[in-house]
Design an enzyme around this catalytic site. Sequence first.
Site, PDB file in Angstrom:
ATOM      1  CG  ASN A   8      -1.798   1.154   1.367  1.00 41.81           C
ATOM      2  OD1 ASN A   8      -1.740   2.073   0.553  1.00 41.81           O
ATOM      3  ND2 ASN A   8      -2.633   1.157   2.388  1.00 41.81           N
ATOM      4  CE  LYS A  15      -0.412   2.462   6.724  1.00 43.74           C
ATOM      5  NZ  LYS A  15      -1.812   2.823   6.737  1.00 43.74           N
ATOM      6  NE  ARG A  91      -6.242   1.523   0.097  1.00 41.61           N
ATOM      7  CZ  ARG A  91      -6.290   2.641   0.814  1.00 41.61           C
ATOM      8  NH1 ARG A  91      -5.212   3.086   1.426  1.00 41.61           N
ATOM      9  NH2 ARG A  91      -7.402   3.299   0.925  1.00 41.61           N
ATOM     10  CG  HIS A 179     -13.120   3.813   3.514  1.00 41.03           C
ATOM     11  ND1 HIS A 179     -13.777   4.741   4.273  1.00 41.03           N
ATOM     12  CD2 HIS A 179     -11.805   3.988   3.747  1.00 41.03           C
ATOM     13  CE1 HIS A 179     -12.896   5.483   4.933  1.00 41.03           C
ATOM     14  NE2 HIS A 179     -11.690   5.037   4.617  1.00 41.03           N
ATOM     15  CG  HIS A 207     -13.769   2.395   7.374  1.00 40.40           C
ATOM     16  ND1 HIS A 207     -12.977   1.307   7.102  1.00 40.40           N
ATOM     17  CD2 HIS A 207     -12.909   3.372   7.770  1.00 40.40           C
ATOM     18  CE1 HIS A 207     -11.715   1.614   7.321  1.00 40.40           C
ATOM     19  NE2 HIS A 207     -11.646   2.864   7.721  1.00 40.40           N
ATOM     20  N   GLY A 209     -12.724   5.817  10.856  1.00 42.36           N
ATOM     21  CA  GLY A 209     -11.307   5.968  11.212  1.00 42.36           C
ATOM     22  C   GLY A 209     -10.963   7.433  11.025  1.00 42.36           C
ATOM     23  NE  ARG A 240     -10.131  13.036   3.141  1.00 42.28           N
ATOM     24  CZ  ARG A 240      -9.942  11.723   3.209  1.00 42.28           C
ATOM     25  NH1 ARG A 240     -10.904  10.925   3.618  1.00 42.28           N
ATOM     26  NH2 ARG A 240      -8.788  11.202   2.835  1.00 42.28           N
ATOM     27  CG  ASP A 281      -5.781  11.012  19.032  1.00 43.22           C
ATOM     28  OD1 ASP A 281      -6.721  10.208  19.219  1.00 43.22           O
ATOM     29  OD2 ASP A 281      -4.626  10.826  19.438  1.00 43.22           O
ATOM     30  NE  ARG A 283      -6.025   7.048  20.517  1.00 44.69           N
ATOM     31  CZ  ARG A 283      -5.138   6.407  19.800  1.00 44.69           C
ATOM     32  NH1 ARG A 283      -4.696   5.247  20.205  1.00 44.69           N
ATOM     33  NH2 ARG A 283      -4.657   6.907  18.690  1.00 44.69           N
ATOM     34  CD  GLU A 331     -11.205  -2.067  13.704  1.00 47.22           C
ATOM     35  OE1 GLU A 331     -10.126  -2.210  14.315  1.00 47.22           O
ATOM     36  OE2 GLU A 331     -11.282  -2.103  12.459  1.00 47.22           O
ATOM     37  CG  ASN A 332      -9.773   0.533  18.757  1.00 48.22           C
ATOM     38  OD1 ASN A 332      -9.641  -0.602  19.183  1.00 48.22           O
ATOM     39  ND2 ASN A 332      -9.189   0.966  17.656  1.00 48.22           N
ATOM     40  CD  GLU A 380      -8.747  -0.819   4.366  1.00 47.19           C
ATOM     41  OE1 GLU A 380      -8.189  -0.538   5.461  1.00 47.19           O
ATOM     42  OE2 GLU A 380      -9.140   0.040   3.582  1.00 47.19           O
TER      43      GLU A 380
HETATM   44  P1  ADP Z   1      -6.938   5.635   9.217  1.00 44.05           P
HETATM   45  O1  ADP Z   1      -8.232   6.084   8.595  1.00 44.05           O
HETATM   46  O2  ADP Z   1      -5.837   6.632   9.083  1.00 44.05           O
HETATM   47  O3  ADP Z   1      -6.554   4.202   8.879  1.00 44.05           O
HETATM   48  P2  ADP Z   1      -7.640   4.543  11.805  1.00 44.05           P
HETATM   49  O4  ADP Z   1      -8.674   3.616  11.244  1.00 44.05           O
HETATM   50  O5  ADP Z   1      -6.413   3.958  12.407  1.00 44.05           O
HETATM   51  O6  ADP Z   1      -7.226   5.666  10.781  1.00 44.05           O
HETATM   52  O7  ADP Z   1      -8.384   5.449  12.905  1.00 44.05           O
HETATM   53  C1  ADP Z   1      -7.712   6.479  13.561  1.00 44.05           C
HETATM   54  C2  ADP Z   1      -8.692   7.102  14.547  1.00 44.05           C
HETATM   55  O8  ADP Z   1      -9.109   6.095  15.489  1.00 44.05           O
HETATM   56  C3  ADP Z   1      -8.088   8.240  15.333  1.00 44.05           C
HETATM   57  O9  ADP Z   1      -9.030   9.300  15.438  1.00 44.05           O
HETATM   58  C4  ADP Z   1      -7.878   7.608  16.697  1.00 44.05           C
HETATM   59  O10 ADP Z   1      -7.910   8.565  17.725  1.00 44.05           O
HETATM   60  C5  ADP Z   1      -9.085   6.704  16.760  1.00 44.05           C
HETATM   61  N1  ADP Z   1      -8.976   5.733  17.852  1.00 44.05           N
HETATM   62  C6  ADP Z   1      -8.115   4.711  17.994  1.00 44.05           C
HETATM   63  N2  ADP Z   1      -8.295   4.100  19.194  1.00 44.05           N
HETATM   64  C7  ADP Z   1      -9.320   4.761  19.816  1.00 44.05           C
HETATM   65  C8  ADP Z   1      -9.996   4.634  21.072  1.00 44.05           C
HETATM   66  N3  ADP Z   1      -9.646   3.702  21.934  1.00 44.05           N
HETATM   67  N4  ADP Z   1     -10.991   5.507  21.350  1.00 44.05           N
HETATM   68  C9  ADP Z   1     -11.351   6.473  20.477  1.00 44.05           C
HETATM   69  N5  ADP Z   1     -10.749   6.641  19.279  1.00 44.05           N
HETATM   70  C10 ADP Z   1      -9.765   5.805  18.955  1.00 44.05           C
END
Ligand code: ADP
Length: 394
Positions: A8, A15, A91, A179, A207, A209, A240, A281, A283, A331-332, A380
């Site tokens: 990728n 990557k 990719r 995506h 999705h 992220g 964005r 971010d 988190r 996911e998180n 992916e």
């Molecule tokens: P990309 O689209 O660049 O692949 P990712 O799918 O890795 O990005 O997602 C990145 C986002 O996920 C960031 O905003 C990050 O803060 C968020 N993220 C990761 N872990 C957590 C968590 N435990 N709680 C909230 N957000 C999270």
Amino acid sequence: MKKILVINSGSSTVKADVFAVENNQPVFQAKALADKIGKADGSLTVKGKGIETRTVAIAGASIETAIREIIEVFAAAGICARENLGAIGHRVVHGGSKFSAPAIITDEITAVISEMSVFAPLHNPANLAGIQFCRAHFTLPQVAVFDTAFHQTMPAVATTYAIPRELSEKYGIRRYGFHGTSHEYVTHECARRMSIPYEKFSAISLHLGNGASACAVQNGKSIDTSMGFTPLEGLVMGTRSGDVDPSLPFFLQNMVGLSAADAESLFNKKSGLLGISGSNDMREIVSRADAGDAAALLAVEIFCARVRKYIGAYLTHGRPHALIFTGGIGENSPAIRQRVLTGLGHLGIAPDRQKNAALPEGGCISAENAIAVFVINTDEELMIARETLRLAHP
Ligand code: ADP
């Protein structure tokens, strides 16, 4: 059995993942991340099963140099000698209207990928640089897997912008969606977990992220998605804006003399969560919101409200078998999932608060009798490895 390399290559990172083939399935072995391509502090990190994580400096490395280094490090770490490679999967972000499936790379295919650079000037040239390097250095079958391909099944009602038709037709202005590899992977995985044949499976895939998109899948086909002509449309993302009134760039042009390039950068790189809260971010934003920071709380609310808006829109296609959360946030973050799903009982959506917080094995977080909601980690690279195996038979 030969191994599969998945590449990728982007403008700032490359990557690469190595998969062994066991029982005719790709099995992950190791991954490399070349970060800060072209920068003095560029670095390459390799990690994988049974090897010590190692990081080396690759100051000022081009995409080509980074791939060469990655291949050397994989060989030195005993992960994959050159002669053990059987095929390479790449990719590719934009396949335009030409590709509805992955393709074995030929001169004609590289020419089309190059043509599509007009739609994805940041991505396709970088993807192509990786492809061209690998084609020059390996006489192996190589496969291109397109982010847009899964969405080629969208009907005209979902792909057509309400602008003059002659312009759309002349310049290929339409909704493409992105995506696709991720939406396809998680919907397949969800159908498998629910024991529903994929061609009968319907879902809303989210999705979430740094980039974020929603996709409506009906009978195993994408019928609508939130990203459009470019990945800028739709949900609020890390940097964005997602959907805005299309007059905003003209207004800013008049008010502050913003050029087209400035506007592109503003809406792609300085907006979204970053624009509202000062951070992209999630988190950090969630913890600031919990501590009472009003801008962070507003960012969270707007992010979730936009996801809910698309869920509502896609429910008009009928009751899906499942809603799926994926991507770094999906996911998180139980907090974001809870906020997205709360108060939708009248639409048949109800999270189980405990399951959402604890994330049970299998990933189903919905209450009894509600539409199933799954959290599924996207992969992916595995999807690209599977397609490479299927087409290239290494
Ligand atoms: P990309 O689209 O660049 O692949 P990712 O799918 O890795 O990005 O997602 C990145 C986002 O996920 C960031 O905003 C990050 O803060 C968020 N993220 C990761 N872990 C957590 C968590 N435990 N709680 C909230 N957000 C999270």
